[in-house]
Write a protein that holds these residues in place. Structure first.
Motif, short mmCIF file in Angstrom:
data_model
loop_
_atom_site.label_atom_id
_atom_site.label_comp_id
_atom_site.label_asym_id
_atom_site.label_seq_id
_atom_site.Cartn_x
_atom_site.Cartn_y
_atom_site.Cartn_z
N ASP A 1 40.19 38.60 40.80
CA ASP A 1 41.41 39.14 40.18
C ASP A 1 41.51 40.64 40.41
O ASP A 1 42.57 41.16 40.75
CB ASP A 1 41.39 38.88 38.67
CG ASP A 1 41.86 37.49 38.33
OD1 ASP A 1 42.10 36.72 39.29
OD2 ASP A 1 41.97 37.17 37.13
N ASN B 1 35.45 35.23 39.37
CA ASN B 1 36.89 35.21 39.09
C ASN B 1 37.40 36.60 38.74
O ASN B 1 38.48 37.01 39.18
CB ASN B 1 37.20 34.24 37.95
CG ASN B 1 37.13 32.80 38.41
OD1 ASN B 1 37.11 32.52 39.62
ND2 ASN B 1 37.06 31.88 37.48
N LEU B 2 36.61 37.34 37.93
CA LEU B 2 37.02 38.70 37.55
C LEU B 2 37.08 39.57 38.81
O LEU B 2 38.03 40.33 39.00
CB LEU B 2 36.03 39.30 36.54
CG LEU B 2 36.13 38.79 35.11
CD1 LEU B 2 35.04 39.40 34.25
CD2 LEU B 2 37.50 39.13 34.52
N VAL C 1 30.58 32.17 37.50
CA VAL C 1 31.97 31.83 37.82
C VAL C 1 32.91 32.89 37.25
O VAL C 1 33.83 33.36 37.93
CB VAL C 1 32.32 30.44 37.25
CG1 VAL C 1 33.80 30.14 37.41
CG2 VAL C 1 31.51 29.37 37.95
N LEU C 2 32.63 33.33 36.01
CA LEU C 2 33.45 34.36 35.38
C LEU C 2 33.39 35.64 36.21
O LEU C 2 34.42 36.28 36.47
CB LEU C 2 32.90 34.62 33.97
CG LEU C 2 33.78 35.38 33.00
CD1 LEU C 2 35.07 34.61 32.75
CD2 LEU C 2 33.05 35.61 31.68
N VAL D 1 53.07 44.69 37.43
CA VAL D 1 53.54 43.56 36.63
C VAL D 1 52.46 43.15 35.63
O VAL D 1 52.75 42.59 34.58
CB VAL D 1 53.92 42.38 37.56
CG1 VAL D 1 54.44 41.22 36.75
CG2 VAL D 1 54.97 42.82 38.56
N GLY D 2 51.22 43.46 35.99
CA GLY D 2 50.13 43.17 35.05
C GLY D 2 49.71 41.73 35.03
O GLY D 2 49.45 41.17 33.98
N ARG D 3 49.70 41.12 36.19
CA ARG D 3 49.23 39.73 36.22
C ARG D 3 47.75 39.74 36.34
O ARG D 3 47.05 38.89 36.46
CB ARG D 3 49.88 38.98 37.39
CG ARG D 3 51.32 38.68 37.10
CD ARG D 3 51.84 37.61 38.00
NE ARG D 3 52.00 38.10 39.36
CZ ARG D 3 52.68 37.41 40.28
NH1 ARG D 3 53.24 36.28 40.00
NH2 ARG D 3 52.81 37.89 41.51
#
Lengths: 270, 315
Positions: A255, A251-252, A247-248, A268-270
């Motif tokens: 992103d 998700n990484l 999952v990690l 913006v660095g979100r």
């Protein structure tokens, strides 16, 4: 960029484990060997054995097949229905059809997803297929809403206007011009729904409504370990780590891909 | 505001009607004959006929739907087949666990997520920010039932600080009951707090880059003053929406955690009813939960429009 590499590497490890397990596993997961039950991790059994003496590493490898297959098909269902609905709603924006599609989506969102997944698998019987359907249904509004939102802003662009002037119909514009431009968003959302699917499958299998024994699944392995957790904590730890890392990783990767596709977010660095 | 509220109320009613139709169809039509489904494959024909009679299944589908809905409207959720008592009573018994658990978990979520999200946003790019983001990534990836099992191992079995499961009841004293709900609430709060902290951070970052914050800073406000007086209040809008969604999720989504800790809450009631094929309980409780979710979302929407007048005109 680092996120994508780490994320994809993690995901690949488990995808590869699933593939390898199709032809080879260190031990046979259907073979019960009570004499070597509940063994701690050792050179022979890297992750130890369970209460039936089965090799946990082999079970995690085969379990990866189940988790990945269920989550991937659920994403495919979500995209297969959600994207056309979203494109259609955007093409007919403001019409009754748009309203019906979007309110229908709101309605699916209003249902507590896990509860309904449990209800579906209970009414139709617990199985991998029903778990896929239950998880897939909740992916549909996610993709429909995302596609519609992104497509709406595209419909006001000049190049869409020129496509319309050249005589292309709404369906053809949606497929030829809108879809390729929302693809990035869909890929990012796809990885996120993929990871949510892995968690949902684990939860369903944990309560016994997912894949049925003897097929190993990560959630089922955790359920089996629960009563033995003080005696053999390794039985709970390794399948848990497998779920978390997959999952990690997804998700990484999600992103990272979002930042890559949309450089404004990177600033913006979100 | 009135027009907006009425419009939202209209769509709330439509959602409720459609939801009730879907649930009714799922439970009463899909499995074939509900009576034989409830009794299993070995049931005798006369037992099935008796149950059909008891459940009123000989009436038409339309009549059954209307009587179910009118029963719900008057607070009569039917009689459970396995418990042999009114569903309203059973639900009330379970709600005194599920509702406090959801509120407890949401309180923990907010208490952790707010400061953590603000800290990460105000120190964007720092080591603190990176560690917070890493921790929240992990929090989202951890299955909460696995986390719950590990907490039982550490805090209940090894340290013996908490009991491994069960609920003593509120009669045993407020703190004893609260203690029994602590581990489940932490397990439920972990992924929710991670999500909320991320939303808080990104919403605050968005707000902090707005022109009016720059103006406030240019007028001489310190970073801290600009944050407390202007940014935080505006950043809260998306956060409130997520909190609303999380509350309804916590109310309905605690099934798995209630199972790990053997808590006799609403989720566990549905789960048990499903395995006992007690369709009347399943139907009514699922409808109640969906009702709660739809109403909470409706209230969040209203609160949203009240906080931000721009949303009213868009409606």
């Amino acid at each position: 960029m680092r996120n994508i590499i780490v994320g994809l590497c993690l995901t690949m490890v488990f995808a590869l484990a699933a593939l390898v397990s199709l032809v080879w596993t260190p031990f046979d997961v259907t073979q019960l060997d009570i004499s070597s039950k509940l063994q701690k991790p050792s050179a022979t059994h890297w992750f130890g054995t369970d209460h039936f003496g089965r090799d946990i590493l082999s079970m995690i490898m085969v379990g990866a097949q189940t988790s990945i297959a269920v989550a991937v098909v659920a994403v495919v269902i979500g995209m297969g229905f959600g994207v056309p609905l979203g494109l259609w709603a955007a093409a007919k924006r403001g019409s009754l059809l748009d309203e019906v599609i979007m309110r229908g989506n709101d309605l699916v969102f209003a249902f507590p997803s896990l509860l309904i997944a449990i209800m579906i698998t209970a009414v139709f019987g617990p199985s991998a297929i029903n778990a896929i359907i239950a998880i897939g249904i909740f992916n549909i509004p996610v993709f429909a809403r995302l596609t519609r939102g992104a497509a709406l802003s595209l419909w006001t662009r000049d190049y869409i206007l020129s496509a319309r002037v050249s005589g292309k119909g709404a369906a053809r514009i949606s497929v030829e011009h809108i879809l390729p431009n929302v693809m990035n968003l869909l890929i990012v959302q796809g990885t996120i729904q993929f990871s949510l699917g892995i968690l949902a499958e684990a939860a369903l299998s944990y309560v016994g409504l997912g894949v049925q024994p003897p097929t190993p699944s990560w959630g089922r392995m955790l359920a089996d370990s629960q009563t033995l957790i003080s005696l053999a904590p390794h039985m709970a730890l390794f399948p848990g780590f497998a779920i978390i890392l997959t999952v990690l990783g997804l998700n990484l990767a999600g992103d990272g891909l979002r930042d890559l596709f949309d450089p404004r977010l990177r600033r913006v660095g979100r | 505001m009135l027009r907006y509220s009425l419009k939202r109320l209209g769509s709330l009613l439509i959602s409720l009607i459609v939801a009730s139709l879907v649930i009714f169809a799922c439970i009463e039509v899909v499995p074939g004959d509900p009576a034989s489904f409830m009794l299993g494959i070995n049931a005798q024909p006369d037992t099935i006929a008796a149950l059909r009679d008891e459940l009123g299944l000989n009436a038409s589908i339309y009549e059954r739907y209307v009587s179910w809905i009118s029963g719900m409207l008057t607070g009569d959720l039917g009689t459970s087949y396995t418990y042999r008592s009114p569903v309203t009573e059973i639900v009330a018994e379970r709600l005194v666990i599920s509702l406090p658990l959801a509120i407890y978990a949401l309180t923990l979520t907010v208490l952790v997520a707010f400061p953590v999200g603000v800290l990460a946003a105000t120190r964007q790019g720092s080591k603190t920010d990176i560690s917070v983001m890493g921790a929240t990534q992990l929090g989202v990836a951890i299955p909460n039932f696995w986390f719950a099992m590990l907490m039982v191992l550490v805090f209940a079995i090894n340290l013996r600080w908490f009991s491994a499961g069960g609920f003593p009841g509120w009669d045993a004293g407020f703190f004893a009951a609260l203690k029994a709900l602590t581990l489940p609430a932490i397990a439920l709060a972990l992924p929710q707090a991670s999500i909320l902290a991320r939303v808080m951070r990104s919403s605050l970052l968005d707000t902090l880059s707005e022109d009016y914050i720059r103006t406030a800073r240019a007028k001489g406000l310190s970073k801290r003053q600009a944050l407390w007086r202007h940014a935080l209040r505006n950043a809260l809008i998306p956060v409130l929406t997520i909190i609303g969604l999380q509350f309804s999720f916590l109310l309905a989504g605690a099934i798995i955690i209630e199972n790990v800790f053997f808590l006799p809450g609403l989720g566990r009631l549905v789960f048990q009813a499903i395995s006992q094929r007690d369709l009347i309980v399943v139907e009514s409780v699922v409808m109640l939960l969906v009702f709660a979710v739809i109403v909470v979302n409706f209230l969040v929407d209203l609160a949203y429009a009240w906080v931000d007048p721009r949303l009213r005109s868009h409606a």
